[in-house]
Design an enzyme around this catalytic site. Sequence first.
Site, PDB file in Angstrom:
ATOM      1  N   ASP A  43       0.833  -1.204   0.000  1.00 48.85           N
ATOM      2  CA  ASP A  43       0.000   0.000   0.000  1.00 48.85           C
ATOM      3  C   ASP A  43       0.866   1.252   0.000  1.00 48.85           C
ATOM      4  OD1 ASP A  43      -2.066  -1.683   0.186  1.00 48.85           O
ATOM      5  OD2 ASP A  43      -2.950  -0.819   2.004  1.00 48.85           O
ATOM      6  N   ASP A  47       0.674   4.099  -2.683  1.00 49.38           N
ATOM      7  CA  ASP A  47       0.319   5.475  -2.321  1.00 49.38           C
ATOM      8  C   ASP A  47       1.358   6.452  -2.857  1.00 49.38           C
ATOM      9  OD1 ASP A  47      -1.971   4.747  -1.098  1.00 49.38           O
ATOM     10  OD2 ASP A  47      -1.144   4.741   0.943  1.00 49.38           O
ATOM     11  N   LEU A  93     -26.999  -9.112  18.525  1.00 46.35           N
ATOM     12  CA  LEU A  93     -26.958  -9.305  19.976  1.00 46.35           C
ATOM     13  C   LEU A  93     -28.362  -9.419  20.527  1.00 46.35           C
ATOM     14  CD1 LEU A  93     -24.360  -6.517  20.854  1.00 46.35           C
ATOM     15  CD2 LEU A  93     -23.988  -8.972  21.106  1.00 46.35           C
ATOM     16  N   GLU A 125     -19.294  -1.846  27.567  1.00 42.13           N
ATOM     17  CA  GLU A 125     -18.820  -0.802  26.648  1.00 42.13           C
ATOM     18  C   GLU A 125     -20.019  -0.222  25.906  1.00 42.13           C
ATOM     19  OE1 GLU A 125     -17.017  -2.862  22.991  1.00 42.13           O
ATOM     20  OE2 GLU A 125     -17.411  -4.481  24.398  1.00 42.13           O
ATOM     21  N   LYS A 127     -22.682   0.720  23.133  1.00 43.44           N
ATOM     22  CA  LYS A 127     -23.138   0.106  21.886  1.00 43.44           C
ATOM     23  C   LYS A 127     -23.232   1.243  20.878  1.00 43.44           C
ATOM     24  CE  LYS A 127     -26.663  -2.966  20.010  1.00 43.44           C
ATOM     25  NZ  LYS A 127     -26.962  -2.244  18.788  1.00 43.44           N
ATOM     26  N   ASP A 129     -24.050   3.312  17.636  1.00 45.59           N
ATOM     27  CA  ASP A 129     -25.156   3.259  16.689  1.00 45.59           C
ATOM     28  C   ASP A 129     -24.643   3.595  15.285  1.00 45.59           C
ATOM     29  OD1 ASP A 129     -27.656   2.914  15.752  1.00 45.59           O
ATOM     30  OD2 ASP A 129     -28.518   4.706  16.661  1.00 45.59           O
ATOM     31  N   GLU A 183     -17.485  -0.904  14.504  1.00 51.08           N
ATOM     32  CA  GLU A 183     -18.599  -0.098  14.017  1.00 51.08           C
ATOM     33  C   GLU A 183     -18.088   1.143  13.278  1.00 51.08           C
ATOM     34  OE1 GLU A 183     -21.223  -1.729  14.927  1.00 51.08           O
ATOM     35  OE2 GLU A 183     -22.986  -0.432  14.711  1.00 51.08           O
ATOM     36  N   TYR A 235     -14.268  -3.529  18.192  1.00 56.51           N
ATOM     37  CA  TYR A 235     -14.740  -4.130  19.446  1.00 56.51           C
ATOM     38  C   TYR A 235     -14.833  -5.652  19.388  1.00 56.51           C
ATOM     39  CZ  TYR A 235     -19.096  -3.645  16.794  1.00 56.51           C
ATOM     40  OH  TYR A 235     -20.036  -3.680  15.812  1.00 56.51           O
ATOM     41  N   LYS A 299     -20.057  -8.303  27.766  1.00 53.32           N
ATOM     42  CA  LYS A 299     -19.510  -9.539  27.193  1.00 53.32           C
ATOM     43  C   LYS A 299     -18.780 -10.310  28.280  1.00 53.32           C
ATOM     44  CE  LYS A 299     -18.749  -7.049  22.883  1.00 53.32           C
ATOM     45  NZ  LYS A 299     -17.827  -6.314  22.038  1.00 53.32           N
ATOM     46  N   LYS A 323     -30.177  -1.972  26.283  1.00 52.22           N
ATOM     47  CA  LYS A 323     -30.588  -0.812  25.492  1.00 52.22           C
ATOM     48  C   LYS A 323     -31.026   0.352  26.390  1.00 52.22           C
ATOM     49  CE  LYS A 323     -30.753  -1.385  21.368  1.00 52.22           C
ATOM     50  NZ  LYS A 323     -31.585  -2.184  20.487  1.00 52.22           N
ATOM     51  N   CYS A 428     -61.036  -6.293   2.865  1.00 55.80           N
ATOM     52  CA  CYS A 428     -59.687  -5.859   2.530  1.00 55.80           C
ATOM     53  C   CYS A 428     -59.751  -4.545   1.754  1.00 55.80           C
ATOM     54  CB  CYS A 428     -58.997  -6.935   1.698  1.00 55.80           C
ATOM     55  SG  CYS A 428     -57.430  -6.372   1.016  1.00 55.80           S
ATOM     56  N   CYS A 431     -58.462  -5.199  -2.030  1.00 57.15           N
ATOM     57  CA  CYS A 431     -59.106  -6.023  -3.056  1.00 57.15           C
ATOM     58  C   CYS A 431     -60.588  -6.274  -2.785  1.00 57.15           C
ATOM     59  CB  CYS A 431     -58.374  -7.358  -3.215  1.00 57.15           C
ATOM     60  SG  CYS A 431     -58.674  -8.510  -1.864  1.00 57.15           S
ATOM     61  N   CYS A 446     -56.943 -10.689   5.033  1.00 59.01           N
ATOM     62  CA  CYS A 446     -57.664 -10.670   3.762  1.00 59.01           C
ATOM     63  C   CYS A 446     -57.700 -12.091   3.224  1.00 59.01           C
ATOM     64  CB  CYS A 446     -56.908  -9.750   2.804  1.00 59.01           C
ATOM     65  SG  CYS A 446     -57.245 -10.065   1.072  1.00 59.01           S
ATOM     66  N   CYS A 452     -55.538 -10.731  -4.415  1.00 61.07           N
ATOM     67  CA  CYS A 452     -55.363  -9.442  -3.736  1.00 61.07           C
ATOM     68  C   CYS A 452     -54.040  -8.832  -4.206  1.00 61.07           C
ATOM     69  CB  CYS A 452     -55.343  -9.622  -2.226  1.00 61.07           C
ATOM     70  SG  CYS A 452     -54.955  -8.098  -1.349  1.00 61.07           S
TER      71      CYS A 452
END
Length: 750
Positions: A43, A47, A93, A125, A127, A129, A183, A235, A299, A323, A428, A431, A446, A452
């Site tokens: 690399d 580069d 998880l 640790e 989580k 997002d 992440e 992680y 964990k 959460k 429905c 339909c 339905c 439908c």
Amino acid sequence: MTAEISVENLTQTEAAQEIARLAPLVAQANEDYHQSDTPRISDAVYDALKRRLAAIETRFPNLKQEDSPTEKVGATPSDGFGKIQHVVRMLSLGNAFSDEDVTEFDQSVRKFLGMGKDPLNFTAEPKIDGLSLSLRYENGTLMQAATRGDGSTGENVTENALTIADIPHQLTDAPDILEVRGEVYMSHADFEALNARQTEAGAKTFANPRNAAAGSLRQLDARITKSRPLRFFAYAWGALSAPLASTQTGAIERLETLGFQTNPLTRTCTSPSAMIAHYRKIEAQRATLGYDIDGVVYKVDDLALQARLGFRSTTPRWAIAHKFPAELAWTTLEAIDIQVGRTGALSPVARLKPVTVGGVVVSNATLHNEDYIEGRGNKGEAIRGGKDIRVGDWVQVYRAGDVIPKVADVDLSKRAKDSAPYIFPTVCPKCGSTAVRDEGDAVRRCTGGLICPAQAVEKLKHFVSRAAFDIEGLGAKQIEAFYEDDQLPVKEPADIFTLHARDKDNFTKLANRDGWGDTSVAKLWQAIDEKRKIPLARLIFGLGIRHIGEVTAQDLARHYGGWDAFSENITKARPAALAHRAADIAEERERIEAARDTRRVRLADARKSAIAAAKVPPDAARAWAFLIDADGIGATVALSVSDALANPDERAAIDRLIAALEEIQAPEARDTSSPVAGKTVVFTGTLEKMTRAEAKARAEMLGAKVSGSVSAKTDLLVAGPGAGSKAKKAADLGIETIDEDGWLALTSNA
Ligand code: IVH
């Protein structure tokens, strides 16, 4: 190599010569790296070459070749990402929502390992997002980066990952094979700035940092990714040629030493109360972290224990995500729409006056079903104090992470005087067929089946979805368009496979449409043709039969091994399936009648006589018994598959699809290399080195079936001290019996 003249000192002629030398080198390196997957230079050298070429081009723009490799990020810009099979699956998880759930997690780990009150450490640790990414290093060089995808196969986003500053291209002192997982995310500040730039440029803005991170990583043009400030926290890991450490804490420290960013809020905790305390601390800092987190991940610290705990079908037993509580907001419910799903379920959706809930603008929310709207829960109990939900109400919207927002509460004091209760439709809305609600079912459905349009379109969307046929270039949007198309209609799955033939007389038909060009059309035909060969499990899942999820489809595929065996056996079992349904009805009737005249209930008798009255032919009874015998298949699933294959319209559509396919691939056998694969094993007596749960999980991982009782079908009995009647029965039946050490010896190298 002769010493290079620095760019500032080059003459025009020298510059032209340098460009002629460098451009093919960079182009070749691009191709080696991106197309052949065999880079021949490091690399760092790459580069340097590319930087020099770019510098010369900047100084002598007139000499720049039109197709200069400095303009290209990859070798050839691709129309989609390649696929990468994860050697070690990328899992999700399990969730904990309360302190009790955390204590329970600790208990379940201890119980599985049979470790009583011994010390047990966990890491805690944030989580993050964002979206997960797996980075594969071979001999210290980043070779591949893949998104999670469906957990087994992800998208190849190597070029894009290379543009992220937190991701090292080269590692020193790393295991020969090292897959680092973590992440990709975007900070709040970078997100705001990006949206401001997008607005200025008249481009689309992102709803939240997570979407911005995902949208930026999944760019076909890596130059765009490069212009977006993404970050990465490591992680976890996937394939490894040598262990990183003996604990999670040690492994994370090792990743940090290797040059990865790891989250500074990671702690080792010695008890659930310490985990919860750390959770509270992280929660308190949440708003000031500068990036989105949606909980705390715990964990098991000891990696040997992690290995013993292993995985359930999609989640590890050794980790859980605690959460943060959901976000709430109030707004007006403007309308209630009814959506019709693949299996005909009528789902009420709340159309809301847009409101920001936890940073995300929400304008739709689920209302679950008619009982929920009326203020009743699953068991008929009052919810929200029995308050119903009406159009025009001032309602509370609840959003937890990536879960679909729901309407949680109503403020009756703000209800208009003239408001009327919502009347759930009994036909429905798509339909006009009657929509019925079966006894004990919360959902009204339905009855239109394939007539439908809503069901047909949803079935088609499911058919092309990722876990089913996964046809590239044919997503929900295209399916909707094709369904309505007069010239090239797609009304059922088989129609997808005749599209090309139908378009052939006039190739430009599709290619001229909005959003379609020659290249994308040609690619679509190719993507469709590729799926004429399909694994049996994907086919069964793709049919969209009620109650058949991905795992059940795999169970059925493994049980039958081929399409013909599957369809013939299930067709043969039909009389038995009907008898079974008649027995269910007879049982229900008996229950009701017995309750009425207070006589003793005779459910088993009612069943038996209903089955006897149905006079099921023996081959049907055998076929039904075989179906029910499949792992994970109960009567509900069995009846549902039977109904689908027995419905004449549905069956005809399935047969047309099968005729369009070239090969239905048999499922891969479970791990047959282990000495217990395919065997039925029974554990009895006391196990001293592992718990029953651990023994069962390990046996199943090695492809064995674990049964609770000894029968002629048993292949192996593992008997610990105190084994009684089961050991005797096994001896009578001549079944091989071993002790716990024998079992460990048998399975330790498997
Ligand atoms: S560990 C075997 N740790 O959450 C699973 N995941 O809901 C290993 N995530 O797919 C994952 N922060 O994308 C782990 N500190 C963290 C995480 C984390 C975010 C994501 C990850 C995973 C998802 C599961």
